[in-house]
Design an enzyme around this catalytic site. Structure first.
Site, short mmCIF file in Angstrom:
data_model
loop_
_atom_site.label_atom_id
_atom_site.label_comp_id
_atom_site.label_asym_id
_atom_site.label_seq_id
_atom_site.Cartn_x
_atom_site.Cartn_y
_atom_site.Cartn_z
N ASP A 132 34.89 43.56 53.78
CA ASP A 132 34.52 42.40 54.61
C ASP A 132 35.74 41.77 55.28
O ASP A 132 35.61 40.96 56.19
CB ASP A 132 33.76 41.35 53.78
CG ASP A 132 34.54 40.78 52.61
OD1 ASP A 132 35.68 41.24 52.35
OD2 ASP A 132 34.02 39.86 51.93
N GLU A 133 36.95 42.15 54.82
CA GLU A 133 38.16 41.50 55.35
C GLU A 133 38.39 41.81 56.83
O GLU A 133 39.12 41.10 57.50
CB GLU A 133 39.38 41.88 54.49
CG GLU A 133 39.13 41.55 53.03
CD GLU A 133 40.36 41.55 52.14
OE1 GLU A 133 41.48 41.40 52.65
OE2 GLU A 133 40.18 41.69 50.92
N ALA A 158 43.72 45.02 59.05
CA ALA A 158 43.87 45.64 60.37
C ALA A 158 43.78 47.16 60.25
O ALA A 158 43.17 47.83 61.11
CB ALA A 158 45.21 45.23 60.99
N PRO A 211 49.38 32.77 38.41
CA PRO A 211 49.85 32.34 39.74
C PRO A 211 48.69 32.12 40.70
O PRO A 211 47.97 33.04 41.03
CB PRO A 211 50.72 33.52 40.21
CG PRO A 211 50.23 34.70 39.43
CD PRO A 211 49.55 34.22 38.19
N ARG A 287 50.05 32.98 49.99
CA ARG A 287 50.15 34.30 50.64
C ARG A 287 50.28 34.08 52.15
O ARG A 287 49.57 33.22 52.71
CB ARG A 287 48.88 35.08 50.32
CG ARG A 287 48.72 36.37 51.05
CD ARG A 287 47.37 37.01 50.77
NE ARG A 287 47.32 37.71 49.51
CZ ARG A 287 46.20 38.23 48.98
NH1 ARG A 287 45.06 38.09 49.60
NH2 ARG A 287 46.24 38.86 47.82
P1 TYD Z 1 42.89 39.69 45.53
O1 TYD Z 1 42.31 40.01 44.19
O2 TYD Z 1 44.27 40.17 45.85
O3 TYD Z 1 41.83 40.18 46.62
P2 TYD Z 1 41.80 39.91 48.23
O4 TYD Z 1 43.12 39.43 48.68
O5 TYD Z 1 41.49 41.29 48.73
O6 TYD Z 1 40.69 38.93 48.45
O7 TYD Z 1 42.90 38.11 45.71
C1 TYD Z 1 41.72 37.35 45.59
C2 TYD Z 1 42.06 35.92 45.92
O8 TYD Z 1 42.94 35.42 44.91
C3 TYD Z 1 42.80 35.77 47.24
O9 TYD Z 1 42.39 34.55 47.86
C4 TYD Z 1 44.26 35.69 46.83
C5 TYD Z 1 44.20 35.00 45.49
N1 TYD Z 1 45.25 35.36 44.51
C6 TYD Z 1 45.97 34.35 43.86
O10 TYD Z 1 45.75 33.14 44.08
N2 TYD Z 1 46.91 34.73 42.94
C7 TYD Z 1 47.18 36.04 42.66
O11 TYD Z 1 48.08 36.33 41.83
C8 TYD Z 1 46.43 37.05 43.35
C9 TYD Z 1 46.70 38.51 43.09
C10 TYD Z 1 45.46 36.66 44.26
#
Ligand code: TYD
Ligand code: NAD
Length: 350
Positions: A132-133, A158, A211, A287
């Protein structure tokens, strides 16, 4: 008898799909093609590795000569293509790996299928698994439908969007019998502990910081991985050629609420004082380009193909936490890197 090539079958979702197909369709031959990158772990498939309708093939989807030869030798009827680089944070650190695997790898498979299925596409099917991203980021309301315009915002999304476009282009240009699906975030057993849920389970167990990126306000729509495998089965067999189906859990959670819920479950399971694990929550730098919200409208697959989820979030999280607590050796092998020796031990010394 049908021969089905599943790519990326040693990964998280792929291993559930392989297990599902090997156990349910004993008349099919299931070939699991995987390069065994850091994300590929054959320990995920211990329970099916000796079944007569299953074979593992180590190889790279970007290796055109090898893929062409494989299609020629094995008389493949269907492809379920999951192999990919899949972690957004890694795509930010190294975008080129994602372009190579997700785009070049997909077009390499399409080319081989097209060349070897030259006697006609009757009875053949190329199923591309996406995310879905590719639709980008939602605000506080609205849902992604199959008609939402693509707006990928990370190198991962992308590269997946590009591969989706190529698959559709092969349908329109060459009449390739393709079908696609775009799914929301999966969770469940065998997920590599770099993704949010297994990372938190592991860190809570070992009392390490949890985190949370930014303020933890980002929203994801979580689906139990076995429900994704059952949707893939449904679409592979009944999806209409050339169509796309969105798959989701109708299950939106803000990251911080989800992590708090996990903390409560873990405190109960580990017989810790309530509130112990939430103290591990640590807000860290956000992120880059972090998408705010993903939410899927799955009415097409439900209405047209009759698929529905079978595992509630409470049940799925309980199962997932129990699995990780009961499979500490799997987690130790993954975090130490020992799982990478499994292929040599099980397959090369036979
Ligand atoms: P993730 O499991 O990496 O899946 P995606 O980025 O494909 O959705 O991350 C899920 C959500 O959690 C995303 O909003 C990023 C956040 N996240 C954190 O807050 N801390 C972390 O350490 C990680 C890995 C993800
Ligand atoms: P994963 O990272 O756990 O597994 C990917 C697998 O692909 C690994 O086994 C890896 O060894 C293999 N692979 C990587 N590069 C390869 C190459 N060049 N040749 C052959 N094999 C290679 O990923 P996952 O989470 O199981 O995701 C599987 C698919 O589903 C991906 O296409 C992903 O985009 C899609 N998807 C994932 C989610 C999710 O929440 N995890 C959601 C929607 C869609």
């Amino acid at each position: 008898m049908k021969t089905i090539l599943i790519t990326g079958g040693a990964g998280f979702i792929g291993s559930h799909v392989v297990r599902h197909f090997v156990n349910k369709y004993t008349g099919y031959t299931i070939l699991n093609l995987d390069k065994l990158t850091y994300a590929g772990n054959l320990e995920n498939l211990r329970d099916v590795e000796n079944k007569p309708n299953y074979a593992f093939i180590k190889g790279d989807i970007c290796d055109a000569g090898f893929i062409h030869h494989l299609f020629k030798e094995r008389n493949i009827d269907g492809v379920i293509h999951l192999a990919a680089e899949s972690h957004v944070d890694r795509s930010i650190a190294n975008p080129t790996d994602f372009v190579i695997t997700n785009i070049i790898g997909t077009v390499t498979l399409l080319n081989a299928a097209r060349a070897l299925w030259k006697n006609g596409f009757k009875g053949k099917r190329f199923y591309h698994i996406s995310t879905d991203e590719v639709y980008g980021s939602l605000g506080e309301s609205g849902y992604f439908t199959e008609h939402t315009a693509y707006d990928p915002r990370s190198p991962y999304s992308a590269s997946k969007a590009s591969s989706d476009h190529l698959v559709r282009a092969y349908f329109h240009t060459f009449k390739m019998p393709v079908v696609l699906s775009n799914c929301s975030n999966n969770y469940g057993p065998f997920q590599f502990p770099e993704k949010l849920i297994p990372l938190c389970i592991h860190n809570i167990k070992t009392s390490k910081p949890l985190p949370i990126y930014g303020k933890g306000e980002n929203v994801r729509d979580w689906l139990y991985v076995e429900d994704h495998a059952s949707a893939i089965d449904t679409i592979f067999h009944h999806g209409k050629i050339g169509e796309t189906y969105n798959i989701g859990g109708d299950n939106e959670w803000q990251n911080i609420r989800l992590v708090r819920k996990l903390c409560e479950i873990m405190d109960r399971k580990l017989r810790r004082e309530p509130g112990t694990s939430t103290k591990l929550i640590t807000f860290v730098k956000d992120r880059a380009g972090h998408d705010l919200r993903y939410a899927i409208d799955a009415s097409k697959i439900k209405g047209e193909l009759g698929w529905k989820t079978s595992v509630s979030f409470d049940e799925g999280l309980e199962r997932t936490v129990d699995w990780y607590l009961e499979n500490q050796q799997w987690l130790r092998n993954v975090t130490s890197g020992d799982y990478q020796h499994y292929y040599e031990e099980q397959y090369l010394r036979r």
